[in-house]
Design a protein around this motif. Sequence first.
Motif, PDB file in Angstrom:
ATOM      1  N   GLY A 131       5.251  -5.735   6.116  1.00 15.41           N
ATOM      2  CA  GLY A 131       6.648  -6.143   5.995  1.00 15.41           C
ATOM      3  C   GLY A 131       6.793  -7.438   5.212  1.00 15.41           C
ATOM      4  O   GLY A 131       7.714  -7.592   4.406  1.00 15.41           O
ATOM      5  N   PHE A 132       5.884  -8.369   5.435  1.00 17.92           N
ATOM      6  CA  PHE A 132       5.899  -9.643   4.717  1.00 17.92           C
ATOM      7  C   PHE A 132       5.710  -9.419   3.215  1.00 17.92           C
ATOM      8  O   PHE A 132       6.456  -9.951   2.394  1.00 17.92           O
ATOM      9  N   ILE A 133       4.713  -8.621   2.849  1.00 18.96           N
ATOM     10  CA  ILE A 133       4.424  -8.366   1.430  1.00 18.96           C
ATOM     11  C   ILE A 133       5.565  -7.588   0.781  1.00 18.96           C
ATOM     12  O   ILE A 133       5.955  -7.868  -0.355  1.00 18.96           O
ATOM     13  N   GLU A 134       6.138  -6.651   1.502  1.00 22.60           N
ATOM     14  CA  GLU A 134       7.308  -5.933   0.979  1.00 22.60           C
ATOM     15  C   GLU A 134       8.478  -6.892   0.778  1.00 22.60           C
ATOM     16  O   GLU A 134       9.219  -6.798  -0.199  1.00 22.60           O
ATOM     17  N   ALA A 135       8.659  -7.849   1.697  1.00 22.44           N
ATOM     18  CA  ALA A 135       9.743  -8.826   1.566  1.00 22.44           C
ATOM     19  C   ALA A 135       9.523  -9.762   0.378  1.00 22.44           C
ATOM     20  O   ALA A 135      10.481 -10.331  -0.145  1.00 22.44           O
ATOM     21  N   LEU A 136       8.279  -9.913  -0.055  1.00 24.51           N
ATOM     22  CA  LEU A 136       7.998 -10.685  -1.267  1.00 24.51           C
ATOM     23  C   LEU A 136       8.251  -9.866  -2.527  1.00 24.51           C
ATOM     24  O   LEU A 136       8.050 -10.357  -3.631  1.00 24.51           O
ATOM     25  N   GLY A 137       8.672  -8.611  -2.350  1.00 25.19           N
ATOM     26  CA  GLY A 137       9.074  -7.788  -3.480  1.00 25.19           C
ATOM     27  C   GLY A 137       8.163  -6.644  -3.846  1.00 25.19           C
ATOM     28  O   GLY A 137       8.444  -5.912  -4.793  1.00 25.19           O
ATOM     29  N   PHE A 138       7.056  -6.456  -3.127  1.00 23.56           N
ATOM     30  CA  PHE A 138       6.137  -5.382  -3.515  1.00 23.56           C
ATOM     31  C   PHE A 138       6.842  -4.038  -3.382  1.00 23.56           C
ATOM     32  O   PHE A 138       7.350  -3.700  -2.310  1.00 23.56           O
ATOM     33  N   PRO A 139       6.863  -3.255  -4.466  1.00 20.11           N
ATOM     34  CA  PRO A 139       7.651  -2.026  -4.468  1.00 20.11           C
ATOM     35  C   PRO A 139       6.954  -0.799  -3.871  1.00 20.11           C
ATOM     36  O   PRO A 139       7.606   0.186  -3.552  1.00 20.11           O
ATOM     37  N   GLY A 140       5.658  -0.846  -3.720  1.00 21.41           N
ATOM     38  CA  GLY A 140       4.928   0.338  -3.272  1.00 21.41           C
ATOM     39  C   GLY A 140       4.524   0.257  -1.821  1.00 21.41           C
ATOM     40  O   GLY A 140       4.966  -0.607  -1.064  1.00 21.41           O
ATOM     41  N   GLU A 141       3.623   1.168  -1.446  1.00 24.59           N
ATOM     42  CA  GLU A 141       3.079   1.166  -0.099  1.00 24.59           C
ATOM     43  C   GLU A 141       1.989   0.102  -0.017  1.00 24.59           C
ATOM     44  O   GLU A 141       1.142  -0.002  -0.893  1.00 24.59           O
ATOM     45  N   VAL A 142       2.018  -0.675   1.041  1.00 28.55           N
ATOM     46  CA  VAL A 142       1.026  -1.735   1.245  1.00 28.55           C
ATOM     47  C   VAL A 142      -0.090  -1.170   2.123  1.00 28.55           C
ATOM     48  O   VAL A 142       0.116  -0.931   3.304  1.00 28.55           O
ATOM     49  N   PRO A 143      -1.274  -0.947   1.564  1.00 30.07           N
ATOM     50  CA  PRO A 143      -2.368  -0.394   2.366  1.00 30.07           C
ATOM     51  C   PRO A 143      -3.020  -1.466   3.236  1.00 30.07           C
ATOM     52  O   PRO A 143      -2.862  -2.660   2.995  1.00 30.07           O
ATOM     53  N   SER A 144      -3.774  -1.025   4.210  1.00 30.41           N
ATOM     54  CA  SER A 144      -4.544  -1.954   5.028  1.00 30.41           C
ATOM     55  C   SER A 144      -5.819  -2.311   4.277  1.00 30.41           C
ATOM     56  O   SER A 144      -6.488  -1.442   3.729  1.00 30.41           O
ATOM     57  N   PRO A 145      -6.201  -3.591   4.264  1.00 26.64           N
ATOM     58  CA  PRO A 145      -7.427  -3.985   3.561  1.00 26.64           C
ATOM     59  C   PRO A 145      -8.675  -3.872   4.433  1.00 26.64           C
ATOM     60  O   PRO A 145      -9.672  -4.540   4.170  1.00 26.64           O
ATOM     61  N   SER A 146      -8.665  -3.019   5.438  1.00 23.99           N
ATOM     62  CA  SER A 146      -9.776  -2.936   6.381  1.00 23.99           C
ATOM     63  C   SER A 146     -11.124  -2.715   5.708  1.00 23.99           C
ATOM     64  O   SER A 146     -12.123  -3.286   6.121  1.00 23.99           O
ATOM     65  N   PHE A 147     -11.169  -1.887   4.677  1.00 27.38           N
ATOM     66  CA  PHE A 147     -12.457  -1.585   4.072  1.00 27.38           C
ATOM     67  C   PHE A 147     -12.775  -2.496   2.897  1.00 27.38           C
ATOM     68  O   PHE A 147     -13.919  -2.851   2.675  1.00 27.38           O
ATOM     69  N   GLY A 148     -11.776  -2.910   2.144  1.00 26.99           N
ATOM     70  CA  GLY A 148     -12.004  -3.819   1.024  1.00 26.99           C
ATOM     71  C   GLY A 148     -11.967  -5.278   1.431  1.00 26.99           C
ATOM     72  O   GLY A 148     -12.333  -6.141   0.657  1.00 26.99           O
ATOM     73  N   LEU A 149     -11.519  -5.564   2.622  1.00 23.30           N
ATOM     74  CA  LEU A 149     -11.359  -6.899   3.199  1.00 23.30           C
ATOM     75  C   LEU A 149     -10.242  -7.725   2.570  1.00 23.30           C
ATOM     76  O   LEU A 149      -9.528  -8.418   3.269  1.00 23.30           O
TER      77      LEU A 149
END
Length: 132
Positions: free
Chosen positions: A28-46
């Motif tokens: 939600g935070f990253i989307e509120a900064l304007g990100f237009p797409g789906e924000v994935p979880s960085p669990s595997f890429g860290l």
Amino acid sequence: MLASVVFPGDVIALSGPLGAGKTGLARGFIEALGFPGEVPSPSFGLVIPYDPPDVRMPVWHIDLYRIDDAAEIDELGLDDARGDCVLVIEWAERMGNRLWADALRIDLAVDGAGRRLTAQVPPSWKARWPFR
């Protein structure tokens, strides 16, 4: 509301058990900064970096769940990245004493059917803290 008051150099440290909502808050935070797409979880890429023009300011979404030793965190380059972007760190408690004293610490907990958020607001955030 947090996205409206952050600056490069800020750290938002998220903690809480699995399923408490850390990734949801970060998304939600990253989307509120304007990100237009789906924000994935960085669990595997860290670490997943987001840069303008996709977001209003650079932000790194970091997930430390798979970190076993706090010394491994040094390899991520967070100190260097912090100068230019906002860091949103899930499982921030895994940083131990490496977590900056001026980080906004948010603990999430499951509370019945909802969630409870507890924040430790450092002095650098007090004047701009949007929740009063």
